[in-house]
Design a protein around this motif. Structure first.
Motif, mmCIF file in Angstrom:
data_model
loop_
_atom_site.group_PDB
_atom_site.id
_atom_site.type_symbol
_atom_site.label_atom_id
_atom_site.label_comp_id
_atom_site.label_asym_id
_atom_site.label_seq_id
_atom_site.Cartn_x
_atom_site.Cartn_y
_atom_site.Cartn_z
ATOM 1 N N VAL A 19 4.122 63.247 -6.111
ATOM 2 C CA VAL A 19 3.674 64.628 -6.008
ATOM 3 C C VAL A 19 4.368 65.340 -4.863
ATOM 4 O O VAL A 19 4.286 66.545 -4.734
ATOM 5 C CB VAL A 19 2.145 64.694 -5.788
ATOM 6 C CG1 VAL A 19 1.408 64.436 -7.061
ATOM 7 C CG2 VAL A 19 1.707 63.721 -4.724
ATOM 8 N N ALA A 22 7.904 67.489 -6.005
ATOM 9 C CA ALA A 22 7.885 68.555 -7.006
ATOM 10 C C ALA A 22 8.299 69.875 -6.377
ATOM 11 O O ALA A 22 7.669 70.372 -5.474
ATOM 12 C CB ALA A 22 6.481 68.688 -7.595
ATOM 13 N N SER A 24 8.086 73.106 -7.278
ATOM 14 C CA SER A 24 7.488 73.965 -8.284
ATOM 15 C C SER A 24 8.006 75.388 -8.238
ATOM 16 O O SER A 24 7.933 76.104 -9.223
ATOM 17 C CB SER A 24 5.964 73.972 -8.104
ATOM 18 O OG SER A 24 5.457 72.667 -8.159
ATOM 19 N N GLY A 94 -4.832 70.920 -5.214
ATOM 20 C CA GLY A 94 -4.105 72.165 -5.404
ATOM 21 C C GLY A 94 -5.044 73.359 -5.393
ATOM 22 O O GLY A 94 -4.768 74.397 -4.777
ATOM 23 N N ARG A 246 6.044 74.879 -2.936
ATOM 24 C CA ARG A 246 6.435 73.505 -2.631
ATOM 25 C C ARG A 246 5.615 72.953 -1.466
ATOM 26 O O ARG A 246 5.223 71.789 -1.466
ATOM 27 C CB ARG A 246 7.925 73.432 -2.309
ATOM 28 C CG ARG A 246 8.400 71.996 -2.119
ATOM 29 C CD ARG A 246 9.891 71.897 -1.971
ATOM 30 N NE ARG A 246 10.296 70.500 -1.853
ATOM 31 C CZ ARG A 246 11.541 70.101 -1.645
ATOM 32 N NH1 ARG A 246 12.506 70.995 -1.555
ATOM 33 N NH2 ARG A 246 11.838 68.822 -1.545
ATOM 34 N N THR A 249 2.266 72.076 -2.868
ATOM 35 C CA THR A 249 2.336 70.844 -3.651
ATOM 36 C C THR A 249 2.406 69.620 -2.742
ATOM 37 O O THR A 249 1.728 68.612 -2.972
ATOM 38 C CB THR A 249 3.566 70.869 -4.576
ATOM 39 O OG1 THR A 249 3.492 72.008 -5.433
ATOM 40 C CG2 THR A 249 3.645 69.607 -5.424
#
Length: 302
Positions: A19, A22, A24, A94, A246, A249
């Motif tokens: 995780v 990522a 994102s 999250g 990010r 995350t």
């Protein structure tokens, strides 16, 4: 084996999905080659440790740090309150941390502070606690596999070099003639942020001053490199260069990793109270040992 009353029956958490990496908020580049494999032991593994270690290796130390952090950052109360509770696998980090971004003044800054709390204090504290338990476990169960799934370095896949060899760090006692460790990197802009310890891993992995009684025990206490290592060494500059999603995350992933590490370490502590009886069986029969033969059989059954 039947579990005594009050014992934890939850299955161990191991080999979590990544995780941290990522991105994102960054476009995915189809066809981008994977990172080049490591060919040698990272330089920071060879730094001299800090003696004595600044990590107490207790859950109380982590909980105290969370309380102090909460007093400094009351805007993060939903997140710190969740950290203080017993771990719940259903926690949506999250969602918990997204509320921080509602603060238009310093939401992004608060996320960074939270990330560094977890990676520079909470995770190291529970690694120290986990390693202390592993030392006592392998001192008693001398033939036990090192692939017990409750190990702190079994949360992630073990890193290999391009030669397919695992990257490991030996657990050695401090040098008899003290070698000055590198100074922690303090960010003067954030005086309440814990400075980055470049020698974090050598400090956590160092052996007792007298060393280990047997080579078997020394081998069991070696550290296996994983992706988690890199995130305990994230610099302020690297995180500052990330996009906000990010950082969110990474912070959510770090909190989840700490909760899993905390839960696994608590399970180890409970096992110790009961004389490690849950491990009184062959590796291929024990649910707490990741055995290659069991994996092969599982693969055939699919």
């Amino acid at each position: 084996m039947a579990q005594p009353n009050g014992r934890r029956t939850t299955a161990p958490v191991t080999r979590a999905i990544s995780v941290f990496s990522a991105n994102s908020d960054e476009p995915t580049q189809t066809g981008t080659p994977p990172p080049a494999p490591q060919t040698k032991v990272p330089a920071h593994y060879k730094l001299p440790p800090t003696v004595p270690s600044p990590f107490a290796g207790t859950l109380d130390a982590s909980l105290d740090a969370i309380l102090e952090f909460a007093a400094l950052h009351p805007q993060l109360r939903p997140a710190t309150t969740t950290l203080l509770k017993d771990p719940e696998r259903t926690t949506n980090w999250g969602e918990v941390l997204s509320t921080v971004l509602a603060n238009p003044l310093n939401g992004r800054e608060l996320l960074e502070e939270f990330l560094f709390l977890v990676t520079r204090t909470l995770i190291p504290e529970q690694i120290a606690q986990n390693r202390a338990l592993l030392f006592r476990l392998h001192s008693v169960k001398r033939q036990l596999s090192v692939k017990i799934v409750l190990r702190y370095d079994m949360l992630r896949e073990w890193t290999k070099r391009d030669s397919n060899q695992l990257i490991v760090m030996e657990s050695k006692p401090p040098a008899k003639v003290p070698v000055p460790p590198p100074a922690p990197l303090q960010n003067l802009q954030y005086p309440n942020r814990r400075p980055l310890m470049l020698n974090m891993l050598p400090t956590l992995v160092q052996a007792p001053a007298e060393g280990y009684a047997t080579k078997k025990l020394s081998d069991a206490m070696r550290h296996h490199a994983t992706e988690l290592d890199h995130h305990m060494l994230l610099t302020d500059e690297v995180v500052a260069s990330w996009g906000t999603i990010r950082v969110l995350t990474a912070a959510a992933g770090a909190a989840l990793q700490w909760q899993w590490l905390r839960e696994n370490t608590e399970t180890l502590a409970e096992m110790e109270v009961h004389g490690w009886e849950d491990l009184d069986m062959r590796a291929d029969e024990c649910e707490w040992v990741r055995d290659a033969n069991k994996e092969k059989e599982g693969g055939k059954a699919k």
